[in-house]
Design an enzyme around this catalytic site. Sequence first.
Site, mmCIF file in Angstrom:
data_model
loop_
_atom_site.group_PDB
_atom_site.id
_atom_site.type_symbol
_atom_site.label_atom_id
_atom_site.label_comp_id
_atom_site.label_asym_id
_atom_site.label_seq_id
_atom_site.Cartn_x
_atom_site.Cartn_y
_atom_site.Cartn_z
ATOM 1 N N ARG A 1 6.351 8.735 -4.221
ATOM 2 C CA ARG A 1 6.037 9.580 -3.074
ATOM 3 C C ARG A 1 7.272 10.274 -2.525
ATOM 4 O O ARG A 1 7.239 11.411 -2.123
ATOM 5 C CB ARG A 1 5.399 8.750 -1.952
ATOM 6 C CG ARG A 1 3.928 8.514 -2.140
ATOM 7 C CD ARG A 1 3.463 7.343 -1.338
ATOM 8 N NE ARG A 1 4.177 6.138 -1.736
ATOM 9 C CZ ARG A 1 3.785 4.915 -1.432
ATOM 10 N NH1 ARG A 1 2.719 4.732 -0.713
ATOM 11 N NH2 ARG A 1 4.464 3.876 -1.854
ATOM 12 N N SER B 1 -0.544 2.047 1.694
ATOM 13 C CA SER B 1 -1.497 0.965 1.903
ATOM 14 C C SER B 1 -1.206 0.251 3.211
ATOM 15 O O SER B 1 -2.111 -0.097 3.969
ATOM 16 C CB SER B 1 -1.428 -0.028 0.745
ATOM 17 O OG SER B 1 -1.826 0.592 -0.452
ATOM 18 N N LYS C 1 5.313 -10.001 -1.381
ATOM 19 C CA LYS C 1 4.364 -9.372 -0.453
ATOM 20 C C LYS C 1 3.280 -10.342 -0.019
ATOM 21 O O LYS C 1 2.865 -11.208 -0.802
ATOM 22 C CB LYS C 1 3.698 -8.162 -1.132
ATOM 23 C CG LYS C 1 4.627 -6.990 -1.319
ATOM 24 C CD LYS C 1 3.850 -5.751 -1.724
ATOM 25 C CE LYS C 1 4.758 -4.553 -1.928
ATOM 26 N NZ LYS C 1 4.040 -3.374 -2.429
ATOM 27 N N HIS D 1 -3.670 6.297 -4.940
ATOM 28 C CA HIS D 1 -3.726 5.553 -6.208
ATOM 29 C C HIS D 1 -4.754 6.197 -7.150
ATOM 30 O O HIS D 1 -4.489 6.394 -8.336
ATOM 31 C CB HIS D 1 -4.163 4.096 -5.974
ATOM 32 C CG HIS D 1 -3.176 3.257 -5.218
ATOM 33 N ND1 HIS D 1 -3.530 2.459 -4.165
ATOM 34 C CD2 HIS D 1 -1.834 3.086 -5.371
ATOM 35 C CE1 HIS D 1 -2.462 1.815 -3.710
ATOM 36 N NE2 HIS D 1 -1.412 2.188 -4.409
#
Length: 162
Positions: free
Chosen positions: A90, A128, A41, A17
């Site tokens: 990514r 993460s 989430k 990040h």
Amino acid sequence: MVKAVFPGSFDPPTNGHLNLIKRGSELFDSLDVVVSNNLHKKYQLETQERFDLMKEITEGIANVKVSLWNSLIVDYATNNNISVILRGVRDIADFGYEFELSMMNKQLAPHIETVFLPTEQKYFVLRSSSIKELVQLGADVSSMVPSNVEALMKKKVVLSGG
Ligand code: ADP
């Protein structure tokens, strides 16, 4: 003057990040990092903790500001005269998700553009979710997250007895 916003849940903030934030801050006149909550989430860190960590790690970057926002990101952008949403990608799985999100945001606010930045190769594997698991298992994550993030996550594991 082009202002951008980089939204995310940052649970926790990672070096991936931070890399994106540094690159974004060079591309745009200003960059608002917005800590938000995705309804789907479940978070390990409190919103305020994620905000405080993010503020600490971006302290030295002059044109970056950190905010909290719990509603539509296009509304945050419109309210703050921001024309670009920055997102990181990514791999192809990220791209599918990010592409859909960008279509939705474009429909909600046609004047706002999404800009994707590909991850730098060394951050390719940084997620993460894996970092949370690694900390729980006692692994060394010092090359993956800033030191304040590592310290808080380790403290949480100790407090939870994990
Ligand atoms: P969200 O819950 O909104 O997906 P995240 O904190 O998981 O929030 O991610 C915020 C943004 O950062 C997303 O665009 C994600 O693709 C990007 N990102 C996360 N990790 C990396 C990384 N290692 N390299 C580049 N971009 C990343």
